[in-house]
Scaffold this motif. Structure first.
Motif, PDB file in Angstrom:
ATOM      1  N   VAL A  83       0.858  -1.204   0.098  1.00  0.00           N
ATOM      2  CA  VAL A  83       0.009  -0.090   0.228  1.00  0.00           C
ATOM      3  C   VAL A  83       0.895   1.330   0.061  1.00  0.00           C
ATOM      4  O   VAL A  83       0.521   2.294  -0.846  1.00  0.00           O
ATOM      5  CB  VAL A  83      -1.040   0.041   1.152  1.00  0.00           C
ATOM      6  CG1 VAL A  83      -1.679   1.209   1.533  1.00  0.00           C
ATOM      7  CG2 VAL A  83      -1.834  -1.312   1.060  1.00  0.00           C
ATOM      8  N   PHE A  84       2.106   1.256   0.960  1.00  0.00           N
ATOM      9  CA  PHE A  84       3.050   2.294   0.836  1.00  0.00           C
ATOM     10  C   PHE A  84       3.592   2.384  -0.732  1.00  0.00           C
ATOM     11  O   PHE A  84       3.606   3.657  -1.048  1.00  0.00           O
ATOM     12  CB  PHE A  84       3.817   1.882   1.872  1.00  0.00           C
ATOM     13  CG  PHE A  84       5.279   3.163   1.888  1.00  0.00           C
ATOM     14  CD1 PHE A  84       4.881   4.327   2.361  1.00  0.00           C
ATOM     15  CD2 PHE A  84       6.318   2.658   1.513  1.00  0.00           C
ATOM     16  CE1 PHE A  84       5.878   5.365   2.196  1.00  0.00           C
ATOM     17  CE2 PHE A  84       7.203   3.578   1.416  1.00  0.00           C
ATOM     18  CZ  PHE A  84       7.315   4.825   1.830  1.00  0.00           C
ATOM     19  N   LEU A  85       3.969   1.355  -1.125  1.00  0.00           N
ATOM     20  CA  LEU A  85       4.418   1.574  -2.499  1.00  0.00           C
ATOM     21  C   LEU A  85       3.470   2.331  -3.489  1.00  0.00           C
ATOM     22  O   LEU A  85       4.065   2.948  -4.295  1.00  0.00           O
ATOM     23  CB  LEU A  85       5.113   0.382  -2.965  1.00  0.00           C
ATOM     24  CG  LEU A  85       6.166  -0.207  -2.230  1.00  0.00           C
ATOM     25  CD1 LEU A  85       6.800  -1.705  -2.791  1.00  0.00           C
ATOM     26  CD2 LEU A  85       7.446   0.765  -2.579  1.00  0.00           C
ATOM     27  N   GLY A  86       2.353   1.738  -3.400  1.00  0.00           N
ATOM     28  CA  GLY A  86       1.372   2.218  -4.196  1.00  0.00           C
ATOM     29  C   GLY A  86       1.257   3.781  -4.045  1.00  0.00           C
ATOM     30  O   GLY A  86       0.889   4.464  -5.028  1.00  0.00           O
ATOM     31  N   ARG A  87       0.983   4.107  -2.927  1.00  0.00           N
ATOM     32  CA  ARG A  87       1.063   5.550  -2.428  1.00  0.00           C
ATOM     33  C   ARG A  87       2.255   6.417  -3.239  1.00  0.00           C
ATOM     34  O   ARG A  87       1.885   7.514  -3.672  1.00  0.00           O
ATOM     35  CB  ARG A  87       1.039   5.989  -0.897  1.00  0.00           C
ATOM     36  CG  ARG A  87      -0.044   5.751  -0.469  1.00  0.00           C
ATOM     37  CD  ARG A  87      -0.444   6.350   0.821  1.00  0.00           C
ATOM     38  NE  ARG A  87      -1.748   6.244   1.564  1.00  0.00           N
ATOM     39  CZ  ARG A  87      -1.767   5.274   2.494  1.00  0.00           C
ATOM     40  NH1 ARG A  87      -0.736   4.646   2.956  1.00  0.00           N
ATOM     41  NH2 ARG A  87      -2.978   4.837   2.958  1.00  0.00           N
ATOM     42  N   TYR A  93       7.751   6.459 -10.123  1.00  0.00           N
ATOM     43  CA  TYR A  93       7.815   6.461 -11.727  1.00  0.00           C
ATOM     44  C   TYR A  93       8.648   8.073 -12.059  1.00  0.00           C
ATOM     45  O   TYR A  93       9.294   7.712 -13.066  1.00  0.00           O
ATOM     46  CB  TYR A  93       6.249   6.572 -12.179  1.00  0.00           C
ATOM     47  CG  TYR A  93       6.129   7.144 -13.432  1.00  0.00           C
ATOM     48  CD1 TYR A  93       6.278   6.042 -14.563  1.00  0.00           C
ATOM     49  CD2 TYR A  93       5.561   8.220 -13.906  1.00  0.00           C
ATOM     50  CE1 TYR A  93       6.203   6.576 -15.881  1.00  0.00           C
ATOM     51  CE2 TYR A  93       5.554   8.638 -15.370  1.00  0.00           C
ATOM     52  CZ  TYR A  93       5.637   7.964 -15.990  1.00  0.00           C
ATOM     53  OH  TYR A  93       5.508   8.301 -17.501  1.00  0.00           O
ATOM     54  N   LEU A  94       8.447   8.966 -11.490  1.00  0.00           N
ATOM     55  CA  LEU A  94       9.153  10.214 -12.098  1.00  0.00           C
ATOM     56  C   LEU A  94      10.638  10.326 -11.865  1.00  0.00           C
ATOM     57  O   LEU A  94      11.372  10.752 -12.638  1.00  0.00           O
ATOM     58  CB  LEU A  94       8.430  11.254 -11.424  1.00  0.00           C
ATOM     59  CG  LEU A  94       7.018  11.744 -11.804  1.00  0.00           C
ATOM     60  CD1 LEU A  94       6.512  12.942 -10.893  1.00  0.00           C
ATOM     61  CD2 LEU A  94       7.002  12.172 -13.359  1.00  0.00           C
ATOM     62  N   LEU A  95      10.940   9.589 -10.510  1.00  0.00           N
ATOM     63  CA  LEU A  95      12.408   9.788 -10.068  1.00  0.00           C
ATOM     64  C   LEU A  95      13.300   8.658 -10.227  1.00  0.00           C
ATOM     65  O   LEU A  95      14.493   8.902 -10.289  1.00  0.00           O
ATOM     66  CB  LEU A  95      12.176  10.125  -8.538  1.00  0.00           C
ATOM     67  CG  LEU A  95      11.451  11.307  -8.012  1.00  0.00           C
ATOM     68  CD1 LEU A  95      11.187  11.206  -6.649  1.00  0.00           C
ATOM     69  CD2 LEU A  95      12.152  12.531  -8.509  1.00  0.00           C
ATOM     70  N   GLN A  96      12.772   7.552 -10.530  1.00  0.00           N
ATOM     71  CA  GLN A  96      13.770   6.463 -10.922  1.00  0.00           C
ATOM     72  C   GLN A  96      14.705   6.493 -12.036  1.00  0.00           C
ATOM     73  O   GLN A  96      15.953   6.405 -11.865  1.00  0.00           O
ATOM     74  CB  GLN A  96      12.801   5.213 -11.002  1.00  0.00           C
ATOM     75  CG  GLN A  96      12.095   5.100 -12.508  1.00  0.00           C
ATOM     76  CD  GLN A  96      11.559   3.808 -12.703  1.00  0.00           C
ATOM     77  OE1 GLN A  96      11.650   2.783 -12.078  1.00  0.00           O
ATOM     78  NE2 GLN A  96      10.463   3.925 -13.402  1.00  0.00           N
ATOM     79  N   ALA A 138      11.136   9.344  -3.557  1.00  0.00           N
ATOM     80  CA  ALA A 138       9.635   9.438  -3.749  1.00  0.00           C
ATOM     81  C   ALA A 138       8.791   9.467  -2.431  1.00  0.00           C
ATOM     82  O   ALA A 138       7.840  10.317  -2.636  1.00  0.00           O
ATOM     83  CB  ALA A 138       9.210   7.937  -4.215  1.00  0.00           C
ATOM     84  N   THR A 139       9.359   9.129  -1.154  1.00  0.00           N
ATOM     85  CA  THR A 139       8.469   9.517  -0.056  1.00  0.00           C
ATOM     86  C   THR A 139       8.634  10.730   0.114  1.00  0.00           C
ATOM     87  O   THR A 139       7.768  11.528   0.569  1.00  0.00           O
ATOM     88  CB  THR A 139       9.341   8.813   0.953  1.00  0.00           C
ATOM     89  OG1 THR A 139       9.387   7.308   0.645  1.00  0.00           O
ATOM     90  CG2 THR A 139       8.634   8.934   2.403  1.00  0.00           C
ATOM     91  N   ILE A 140       9.780  11.424   0.132  1.00  0.00           N
ATOM     92  CA  ILE A 140      10.113  12.959   0.314  1.00  0.00           C
ATOM     93  C   ILE A 140       8.989  13.557  -0.891  1.00  0.00           C
ATOM     94  O   ILE A 140       8.336  14.681  -0.390  1.00  0.00           O
ATOM     95  CB  ILE A 140      11.499  13.380   0.127  1.00  0.00           C
ATOM     96  CG1 ILE A 140      12.360  12.925   1.492  1.00  0.00           C
ATOM     97  CG2 ILE A 140      11.669  14.862   0.091  1.00  0.00           C
ATOM     98  CD1 ILE A 140      13.370  12.909   1.125  1.00  0.00           C
ATOM     99  N   PHE A 141       9.243  13.252  -2.074  1.00  0.00           N
ATOM    100  CA  PHE A 141       8.226  13.673  -3.157  1.00  0.00           C
ATOM    101  C   PHE A 141       6.903  13.830  -2.898  1.00  0.00           C
ATOM    102  O   PHE A 141       6.093  14.792  -2.842  1.00  0.00           O
ATOM    103  CB  PHE A 141       8.604  13.034  -4.294  1.00  0.00           C
ATOM    104  CG  PHE A 141       7.839  13.477  -5.512  1.00  0.00           C
ATOM    105  CD1 PHE A 141       8.080  14.568  -6.214  1.00  0.00           C
ATOM    106  CD2 PHE A 141       6.607  12.944  -5.949  1.00  0.00           C
ATOM    107  CE1 PHE A 141       7.550  15.062  -7.314  1.00  0.00           C
ATOM    108  CE2 PHE A 141       5.890  13.445  -7.077  1.00  0.00           C
ATOM    109  CZ  PHE A 141       6.345  14.359  -7.808  1.00  0.00           C
TER     110      PHE A 141
END
Length: 182
Positions: A83-87, A93-96, A138-141
């Motif tokens: 669920v966290f990865l889904g959030r 997607y943008l940062l990888q 991505a978490t920071i984003f």
């Protein structure tokens, strides 16, 4: 197309043996392009490219169909880590690509400067570091950009609805009869 016919397809796929067969077939179809590239037989013909994308799409459909029809897979996918990865998936997607192109070469240069130049050492470090950095970024984003953007969108939507939404009709009191209005 899958969403339109999901209610008819899920009962058909209800058997566990069929679910695992469809999941394996879906994963193979989804990875068809990878197998094609690894085998070195990348075709240049447009028809072959269309077949590749069709098989990849079919793989997505089979994977989704299996996930929708299996309570076990749904339970796994509802785990808090997924669920966290889904959030944070939009940020991933943008940062990888940025992490892979900008940060990883810099990291490899730094590791080379410290004397780590063997592929046997560098590859595992990169395979661990790249996903961890991507998830952290991505978490920071998500916290700094996505959540405030979502809140702002909700604010504008509710302000719009308060201003332009149709007003509800006044309720007729229960004691009033239609004859009273004459």
């Amino acid at each position: 197309l899958l969403a339109a016919h999901l209610d008819r397809l899920v009962p058909f796929v209800g058997k566990k043996k069929l679910q695992w067969t469809l999941l394996c077939a879906g994963l193979l179809c989804y990875q068809f392009r990878l197998f094609e590239v690894l085998a070195g037989c990348t075709p240049n013909a447009k028809i072959a490219e269309k077949i590749t994308w069709t098989l990849t799409s079919l793989g997505c459909v089979l994977i989704l169909l299996t996930a929708f029809s299996s309570q076990r897979i749904q339970k796994i996918l509802n785990h808090s880590a997924f669920v966290f990865l889904g959030r944070i998936s939009y940020g991933v997607y943008l940062l990888q690509f940025i992490i892979l192109l900008c940060v990883m070469p810099w990291l490899v240069q730094r590791l080379n400067a410290f004397g780590l130049q063997e592929d046997l050492v560098l590859i595992p470090i990169i395979l661990i570091t790249a996903p961890l950095l991507t998830i952290a970024a991505a978490t920071i984003f998500y916290s700094a950009i996505e959540q405030p953007g979502i809140r702002l969108g909700h604010y504008f939507a509710s302000a719009y609805n308060r201003r332009f939404a149709p007003k509800p009709e006044p309720a007729i009191p229960e004691s009033a009869s239609p004859a009273d209005n004459l």
